[in-house]
Write a protein that holds these residues in place. Structure first.
Motif, mmCIF file in Angstrom:
data_model
loop_
_atom_site.group_PDB
_atom_site.id
_atom_site.type_symbol
_atom_site.label_atom_id
_atom_site.label_comp_id
_atom_site.label_asym_id
_atom_site.label_seq_id
_atom_site.Cartn_x
_atom_site.Cartn_y
_atom_site.Cartn_z
ATOM 1 N N SER A 200 -7.409 5.199 18.550
ATOM 2 C CA SER A 200 -8.133 4.471 17.939
ATOM 3 C C SER A 200 -9.448 3.950 18.796
ATOM 4 N N GLY A 201 -9.298 3.975 20.037
ATOM 5 C CA GLY A 201 -10.384 3.550 21.257
ATOM 6 C C GLY A 201 -11.436 4.590 21.094
ATOM 7 N N LEU A 202 -10.870 5.680 20.959
ATOM 8 C CA LEU A 202 -11.854 7.095 20.715
ATOM 9 C C LEU A 202 -12.524 7.256 19.627
ATOM 10 N N ARG A 203 -11.918 6.876 18.515
ATOM 11 C CA ARG A 203 -12.795 6.742 17.209
ATOM 12 C C ARG A 203 -13.834 5.680 17.522
ATOM 13 N N GLY A 204 -13.397 4.746 17.913
ATOM 14 C CA GLY A 204 -14.692 3.298 18.184
ATOM 15 C C GLY A 204 -15.919 3.961 18.994
ATOM 16 N N GLU A 205 -15.413 4.654 19.968
ATOM 17 C CA GLU A 205 -16.338 5.159 21.001
ATOM 18 C C GLU A 205 -17.290 6.018 20.351
ATOM 19 N N LEU A 206 -16.494 7.103 19.497
ATOM 20 C CA LEU A 206 -17.249 7.963 18.965
ATOM 21 C C LEU A 206 -18.191 7.566 17.454
ATOM 22 N N GLN A 207 -17.835 6.547 17.031
ATOM 23 C CA GLN A 207 -18.616 5.791 15.940
ATOM 24 C C GLN A 207 -19.928 5.321 16.691
ATOM 25 N N ALA A 208 -19.619 4.585 17.854
ATOM 26 C CA ALA A 208 -20.778 4.161 18.604
ATOM 27 C C ALA A 208 -21.616 5.045 19.137
ATOM 28 N N GLN A 209 -21.364 6.226 19.680
ATOM 29 C CA GLN A 209 -22.180 7.167 20.248
ATOM 30 C C GLN A 209 -22.652 8.068 19.355
ATOM 31 N N THR A 210 -22.380 8.387 18.039
ATOM 32 C CA THR A 210 -22.898 8.966 16.911
ATOM 33 C C THR A 210 -24.044 7.868 16.500
#
Length: 570
Positions: A200-210
């Protein structure tokens, strides 16, 4: 003392108490025609004064660019397949230069794609000078059909930076929307720490970086495409400085002035740098500031505040090392063991023509003395030169909301206050200067040894474009500042006779006209050719019609070929 000189003097004042030498670069001198050990295919080196250690340091040393977490990019898949984004064929499609895995490059990163670690210990993938300033040509022998690559350090890349950025965001978006892709990505990134919460944390970070990378692509959109071998670096840097860093979306301007990547040999020896010559190459701090500005253009981070000093991702000492390495880089000599030999009789006649018609703007410096010879670049006013004015006008005329920069001194502790509205140059100096002042020890180390030997003062001239010595010019196509002329032969034609459109993307070298081949591949290709349309503003191929000898007699066709032959020898 001028404002620019006093600005750099103020910064330099913090840098005079310590000394730091660049890492030892003894190694083995790179010989002419040596095979590149980590290349795909048969690629030769050119002797340019570097050792193997210097070359690998130039390829691998980070400068503070932070594009994505490093652990992500080494496992990221392409948007439309499960193949790695770093697959050599994909990297070659962008026309960056892929490399095999070695001890100094264990993940097989392309030239200039680097790994750095921030203050928290997090590793980042970034881009450094070598990504944009390493060339690779190919020549196919007409009789044997044997293809040989030619590696040229410091030469312009053929890469399409925009295409790479668009494909990178597409790969990230696909990872977010395709559950199977995300599962593979999360398992590879998280490893033993894989859990629902971690995912869940990785997905959130991935969304932000994208979102951040996608926003960068959006603010730089223009009415024209750059294609291979060109980029609007100044537009990118100013958008980062004036829109992204201060958080002012409305400050974004189209990056619509694509330029050919400049070649690096002779950079340290010049009084000014950049196509427009706006960056004075004098005193240590001046060089340090302009190199910091370059880092901002390739995803360097600066945390602006109301204070005079800023946290940043700059790896300041490494910027000093880069300057030392480039100082030692010589131009490439025409490799006659691979390419057809120069017609020396024609070249001798061309030398006389060049002395009469070209040397006033393009000083002739023997290759044997190029590293030790300083030169004053010729800045030709745009009214006389007649080339595309977009890069020059964008840099000098565009106005921005000053935002957080308003009222600050251009160099944080020196210079006049930044007005509102403002151009992008003084805020850029402020962003970099504030970052240097925040890291006084690192700045001192970089300045004291790598930069302190520079003593040149800036000069003033009418706005225009820079003319420099043409050493190694044969390896730097396409030509003019915006890459709108495909080869040296067409540079000697009246603008009306130059190609109105031509394709870019092939590495195949044309040793007759001297430039990349414009022919479409006859078989399935590993890239999509880009057609450059010179009728579009930003792409104009007008001007630079110095097609007469000093007595006013136009060049004949024979004389044009004599000049081309001579320029192979520079």
């Amino acid at each position: 003392m001028s404002f620019r000189a006093s600005t750099w003097a103020a910064i330099a004042g913090l840098c005079l108490c310590t000394c730091r030498h660049a890492p030892p670069q003894s190694g083995t001198q790179i010989p002419e025609d040596a095979r590149v050990a980590d290349a795909y295919g048969d690629v030769i080196e050119i002797e340019q004064g570097w050792t193997d250690n210097t070359q690998q340091s130039f390829y691998n040393t980070p400068q503070g660019s932070e594009v994505l977490p490093y652990a992500w990019v080494v496992v990221l898949e392409q948007s439309a397949s499960e193949k790695p984004f770093l697959d050599p064929a994909n990297i070659e499609r962008f026309r960056y230069i892929p490399r095999k895995k070695t001890a100094s490059n264990p993940d097989g990163m392309p030239i200039g794609w680097t790994k750095s670690t921030d203050a928290s210990g997090k590793a980042w993938f970034g881009m450094a000078c070598a990504a944009c300033h390493t060339g690779q040509l190919e020549y196919t022998h007409p009789q044997t059909q044997q293809k040989v690559g030619i590696r040229v350090d410091g030469a312009p890349t053929l890469a399409d930076f925009n295409l790479m950025n668009l494909e990178l965001v597409a790969a990230l978006k696909a990872t977010l929307t395709d559950q199977a892709k995300f599962d593979r990505f999360a398992k590879a990134v998280l490893k033993d720490g894989d859990s629902p919460n971690a995912r869940s944390g990785l997905r959130g970070e991935l969304q932000a970086q994208t979102a951040a990378l996608n926003a960068r692509n959006e603010i730089n959109k223009a009415h024209l495409e750059y294609g291979f071998a060109r980029i609007d670096a100044i537009g990118f840097i100013f958008n980062q400085t004036m829109s992204t860093l201060p958080g002012i979306p409305e400050n974004a301007k189209p990056s619509d002035a694509p330029a050919s990547y400049p070649f690096l040999w002779g950079t340290d020896q010049s009084d000014v740098v950049q196509w427009t010559g706006f960056a004075a190459n004098f005193s240590g701090a001046g060089i340090l500031v302009r190199n910091g500005g370059e880092v901002i253009g390739v995803y360097g981070k600066v945390a602006l505040t109301q204070a005079t000093e800023y946290e940043s991702s700059f790896l300041i000492e490494n910027l000093g090392y880069y300057e030392n390495w480039v100082r030692e880089l010589n131009s490439p000599a025409w490799p006659e063991t691979v390419l057809p030999p120069v017609d020396q009789a024609k070249a001798a006649q061309g030398a006389k023509l060049f002395a009469n018609a070209c040397a006033q703007c393009h000083q002739v410096i023997p290759r044997s003395a190029a590293i030790t010879t300083a030169y004053v670049a010729n800045i030709t006013p745009i009214e006389l030169l007649g080339t595309d004015p977009t890069e020059l006008s964008n840099m000098s005329e565009r106005q921005y909301q000053a935002g957080i920069y308003a009222g600050k001194k251009a160099a944080s502790i020196a210079g006049s206050e930044i007005p509102h509205p403002t151009t992008g140059l003084d805020p850029l100096i402020n962003a970099v200067s504030g970052s240097l002042l925040k890291h006084k020890i690192e700045s001192a180390k970089a300045f004291a040894d790598q930069y302190a030997t520079r003593t040149k003062l800036p000069k003033t001239s009418a706005p225009g474009y820079k003319g420099r010595p043409l050493n190694g010019i044969w390896a730097t196509a396409p030509y003019l500042h915006n890459g709108s002329v495909p080869n040296l032969y067409e540079m000697l034609l009246p603008a009306a006779q130059r190609s109105k459109t031509f394709t870019l993307g092939s590495r195949e070298f044309d040793p007759v006209r001297v430039g990349y081949s414009m022919e479409q591949p006859k078989t399935a290709s590993d890239y999509t050719p880009f057609t450059l349309d010179t009728s579009i503003k930003g792409n104009w191929n007008t001007g630079h019609e110095y097609l007469t000898t000093r007595d006013g007699v136009p060049f004949t066709e024979e004389q044009r070929w004599q000049l081309v032959e001579y320029m192979k020898t520079l």
